[in-house]
Design a protein around this motif. Structure first.
Motif, PDB file in Angstrom:
ATOM      1  N   ALA A   3      42.527  57.707  28.913  1.00  0.00           N
ATOM      2  CA  ALA A   3      43.598  57.566  27.934  1.00  0.00           C
ATOM      3  C   ALA A   3      44.876  57.036  28.560  1.00  0.00           C
ATOM      4  O   ALA A   3      45.591  56.261  27.950  1.00  0.00           O
ATOM      5  CB  ALA A   3      43.873  58.894  27.273  1.00  0.00           C
ATOM      6  N   THR A   4      45.163  57.453  29.794  1.00  0.00           N
ATOM      7  CA  THR A   4      46.376  56.935  30.416  1.00  0.00           C
ATOM      8  C   THR A   4      45.999  56.126  31.639  1.00  0.00           C
ATOM      9  O   THR A   4      44.983  56.359  32.257  1.00  0.00           O
ATOM     10  CB  THR A   4      47.312  58.079  30.872  1.00  0.00           C
ATOM     11  N   ALA A   5      46.847  55.178  31.941  1.00  0.00           N
ATOM     12  CA  ALA A   5      46.546  54.299  33.059  1.00  0.00           C
ATOM     13  C   ALA A   5      47.318  54.751  34.277  1.00  0.00           C
ATOM     14  O   ALA A   5      48.524  54.638  34.326  1.00  0.00           O
ATOM     15  CB  ALA A   5      46.939  52.887  32.685  1.00  0.00           C
ATOM     16  N   GLY A   6      46.651  55.279  35.242  1.00  0.00           N
ATOM     17  CA  GLY A   6      47.314  55.554  36.505  1.00  0.00           C
ATOM     18  C   GLY A   6      47.903  56.936  36.582  1.00  0.00           C
ATOM     19  O   GLY A   6      48.312  57.508  35.578  1.00  0.00           O
ATOM     20  N   PRO A   7      47.937  57.447  37.785  1.00  0.00           N
ATOM     21  CA  PRO A   7      48.344  58.820  37.981  1.00  0.00           C
ATOM     22  C   PRO A   7      49.850  59.020  38.121  1.00  0.00           C
ATOM     23  O   PRO A   7      50.330  60.135  38.022  1.00  0.00           O
ATOM     24  CB  PRO A   7      47.656  59.181  39.303  1.00  0.00           C
ATOM     25  N   ALA A   8      50.598  57.966  38.357  1.00  0.00           N
ATOM     26  CA  ALA A   8      51.970  58.205  38.820  1.00  0.00           C
ATOM     27  C   ALA A   8      53.015  57.712  37.837  1.00  0.00           C
ATOM     28  O   ALA A   8      52.931  56.606  37.336  1.00  0.00           O
ATOM     29  CB  ALA A   8      52.174  57.491  40.139  1.00  0.00           C
ATOM     30  N   GLU A   9      53.973  58.526  37.585  1.00  0.00           N
ATOM     31  CA  GLU A   9      55.152  58.102  36.810  1.00  0.00           C
ATOM     32  C   GLU A   9      56.321  58.124  37.788  1.00  0.00           C
ATOM     33  O   GLU A   9      56.724  59.173  38.254  1.00  0.00           O
ATOM     34  CB  GLU A   9      55.396  59.085  35.666  1.00  0.00           C
ATOM     35  N   ILE A  10      56.810  56.971  38.157  1.00  0.00           N
ATOM     36  CA  ILE A  10      57.871  56.906  39.159  1.00  0.00           C
ATOM     37  C   ILE A  10      59.209  57.098  38.455  1.00  0.00           C
ATOM     38  O   ILE A  10      59.453  56.475  37.434  1.00  0.00           O
ATOM     39  CB  ILE A  10      57.878  55.525  39.851  1.00  0.00           C
ATOM     40  N   VAL A  38      48.825  51.949  39.283  1.00  0.00           N
ATOM     41  CA  VAL A  38      50.027  52.783  39.298  1.00  0.00           C
ATOM     42  C   VAL A  38      50.860  52.440  38.081  1.00  0.00           C
ATOM     43  O   VAL A  38      51.054  51.262  37.768  1.00  0.00           O
ATOM     44  CB  VAL A  38      50.863  52.520  40.576  1.00  0.00           C
ATOM     45  N   ARG A  39      51.339  53.493  37.420  1.00  0.00           N
ATOM     46  CA  ARG A  39      52.171  53.243  36.242  1.00  0.00           C
ATOM     47  C   ARG A  39      53.615  53.590  36.583  1.00  0.00           C
ATOM     48  O   ARG A  39      53.881  54.617  37.191  1.00  0.00           O
ATOM     49  CB  ARG A  39      51.699  54.110  35.086  1.00  0.00           C
ATOM     50  N   PHE A  40      54.536  52.717  36.215  1.00  0.00           N
ATOM     51  CA  PHE A  40      55.945  53.030  36.426  1.00  0.00           C
ATOM     52  C   PHE A  40      56.757  52.355  35.322  1.00  0.00           C
ATOM     53  O   PHE A  40      56.193  51.662  34.468  1.00  0.00           O
ATOM     54  CB  PHE A  40      56.414  52.610  37.826  1.00  0.00           C
ATOM     55  N   THR A  41      58.069  52.614  35.319  1.00  0.00           N
ATOM     56  CA  THR A  41      58.889  52.011  34.267  1.00  0.00           C
ATOM     57  C   THR A  41      60.042  51.235  34.897  1.00  0.00           C
ATOM     58  O   THR A  41      60.571  51.625  35.924  1.00  0.00           O
ATOM     59  CB  THR A  41      59.472  53.077  33.322  1.00  0.00           C
ATOM     60  N   VAL A  42      60.395  50.127  34.277  1.00  0.00           N
ATOM     61  CA  VAL A  42      61.558  49.349  34.691  1.00  0.00           C
ATOM     62  C   VAL A  42      62.405  49.139  33.445  1.00  0.00           C
ATOM     63  O   VAL A  42      61.922  48.579  32.463  1.00  0.00           O
ATOM     64  CB  VAL A  42      61.131  47.960  35.246  1.00  0.00           C
ATOM     65  N   PHE A  43      63.663  49.588  33.511  1.00  0.00           N
ATOM     66  CA  PHE A  43      64.532  49.526  32.331  1.00  0.00           C
ATOM     67  C   PHE A  43      63.825  50.078  31.098  1.00  0.00           C
ATOM     68  O   PHE A  43      63.887  49.504  30.009  1.00  0.00           O
ATOM     69  CB  PHE A  43      64.997  48.091  32.056  1.00  0.00           C
TER      70      PHE A  43
END
Ligand code: HEM
Length: 444
Positions: A3-10, A38-43
């Motif tokens: 359901a979710t992609a990747g283990p990490a929320e940076i 890896v999942r992360f967010t930019v802006f």
């Protein structure tokens, strides 16, 4: 399905700061710590870093229709219009088909002759034994080569103007990755005005050349001739418009010289650090030419130089990352990807990935012996991207890189300015050496 992609929320702040400081190593650190996805967010925007060759292949080759170029490149449209690098969908498909004869094998011999000739001409002026900025020299050289192969003799008188305008544009290219660029471009900032002036100066030159060529449209064997003659028979048979030719020419100017120049500067640096490979390359050049003058026809036999250039493209990939934005909800490798998510695939990460490259930071051109190449998945190494958006100039660049190195090594031995000198990366849109590339070209 996962359901979710990747283990990490940076954490968002950390990610932006680190991203700005040193994005290639930031991405490498994420992949080493969290794995292939890896999942992360930019802006606040969702992003995924894919570091698995199969996932990269799926995005670039199996599902290109579900992804478009990322926001940064969409913004580059302000400068490049709808050239090959920035256009999408049917327009891209049509333009790619129109432009591809310019990169046909049959054209390469003529381009190769120009590459050798111009390199000899410029190298005659290099100050042997003194410290030079190899990056600047290579930029001048590859620009002259693109000018000549694109515009034949027509641009010679304008070369300094073209070079000056391109310099302003390239130095401002990183602005295109800035989310505030659209607003900045509307403000009368000095840099905005300089950028506008530079773009207008290039436009004037390119449009003039197009008008001249329309008036006497014989085939001169350069890219411009091919664009002029290119017809899309499947569509309405219409020729490319002046605006389309302008967009393609500017795109090729920009995509076609800085990348190769950076690659060459890094190769010369790696050769300075590994002089045994200069000896091997020279022995091959001598064997191939039989002591006579090197020409473009020798290119396919210069296999050691090919491997040296390939290894430099591995360690210092000029295009160090490719991004795409999902245009629809989709799945890649079983991971759900929502429309609007950015997918980052980094050559810097993959080319030094310990799973595919033993002793990954060491310079070893033998990694590219055919028997060794066969052991790796395709997308462990993708300096020119892949799929329908793969670099159209890849064969041009291989030939240019190898021939320039061959001509230079006949005359010079690249040396470090001080023992143990370590060049650092300056990741812009391309992977430049930070502060240029000081080297000594000693007489061979
Ligand atoms: C070592 C040199 C070069 C490298 C590493 C390089 C790398 C790349 C990469 C990775 C892409 C794909 C970008 C993406 O998928 O988002 C690309 C596209 C492109 N490159 Fe190159 N390139 C090089 C030299 C050249 C040269 C010499 C030319 C032209 C003379 C050129 C023209 C283009 C164009 C027009 C595109 C867009 C193609 C399309 O989307 O259809 N490149 N390049």
């Amino acid at each position: 399905m996962k359901a979710t992609a990747g283990p990490a929320e940076i954490p968002i702040i950390g990610s932006i700061l680190d991203l700005r400081r040193d994005p290639p190593r930031f991405f490498a650190g994420l992949a080493a710590k969290y794995g292939d996805v890896v999942r992360f967010t930019v802006f606040g925007r969702e992003a995924l870093l894919f570091s698995d060759p199969e996932l990269i292949k799926e995005v670039l080759i199996a599902q290109p229709k579900n992804f478009r170029k990322s926001r940064g490149l969409q913004l580059a449209k302000a400068l490049l219009g709808d050239g090959l690098l920035t256009s999408e969908g049917d327009l891209h498909k049509r333009q790619r088909k129109l432009a591809s004869p310019a990169f046909a094998k049959s054209r390469m011999g003529k381009y190769g002759d120009e590459m050798v000739r111009i390199t000899r001409e410029q190298a005659a002026g290099y100050a042997a034994g003194e410290t030079v900025d190899a990056n600047q020299l290579m930029m001048r050289l590859t620009l002259a080569i693109v000018n000549k192969t694109l515009f034949d003799a027509d641009v010679t008188g304008d070369a300094p103007k073209v070079a000056a305008a391109l310099e302003v544009i390239l130095n401002n290219m990183d602005r295109l990755l800035n989310p505030f660029t659209e607003i900045m471009n509307m403000l009368p900032l000095p840099s905005t005005l300089r950028l506008r002036e530079a773009t207008e100066s290039l436009n004037t030159i390119v449009y003039r050349i197009i008008a001249e060529r329309r008036a006497s449209p014989e085939d001169r064997g350069d890219l411009l001739s091919i664009f002029m003659a290119a017809q899309d028979e499947e569509a309405d048979g219409a020729r490319m418009t002046d605006k389309q030719i302008r967009d393609e020419c500017l795109t090729l100017f920009i995509a076609g010289h800085e990348t190769t120049a950076n690659a060459l500067a890094w190769t010369l640096y790696l050769l300075a650090k590994n002089p045994e490979w200069v000896t091997k390359a020279r022995a091959e050049i001598k064997a191939v030419t039989g002591g006579s003058s090197l020409t473009a026809t020798h290119f396919p036999q210069l296999k050691i130089l090919y491997r040296i250039f390939a290894e430099a493209l591995r360690l210092y990939p000029p295009a160090w990352t490719i991004s795409r934005e999902a245009s629809v909800d989709t799945q890649v490798g079983g991971y759900d990807i929502a429309a609007g998510t950015t997918v980052v695939m980094s050559q810097w990460v993959m080319h030094r990935h310990p799973r595919y490259w033993p002793d990954a930071n060491a310079f070893d051109p033998d990694r590219f012996l055919p028997e060794n190449e066969a052991t790796r998945p395709k997308f462990a190494y993708f300096p020119f991207g892949g799929g329908p958006r793969q670099c159209i100039g890849d064969q041009f660049a291989w030939m240019e890189g190898v021939l320039i190195l061959a001509v230079l090594l006949e005359k010079f031995t690249p040396q470090l300015t001080a023992p143990g000198y370590e060049a650092d990366i300056h990741p812009m849109i391309t992977l430049r050496p930070r502060g240029g590339m000081p080297l000594v070209f000693a007489k061979a």
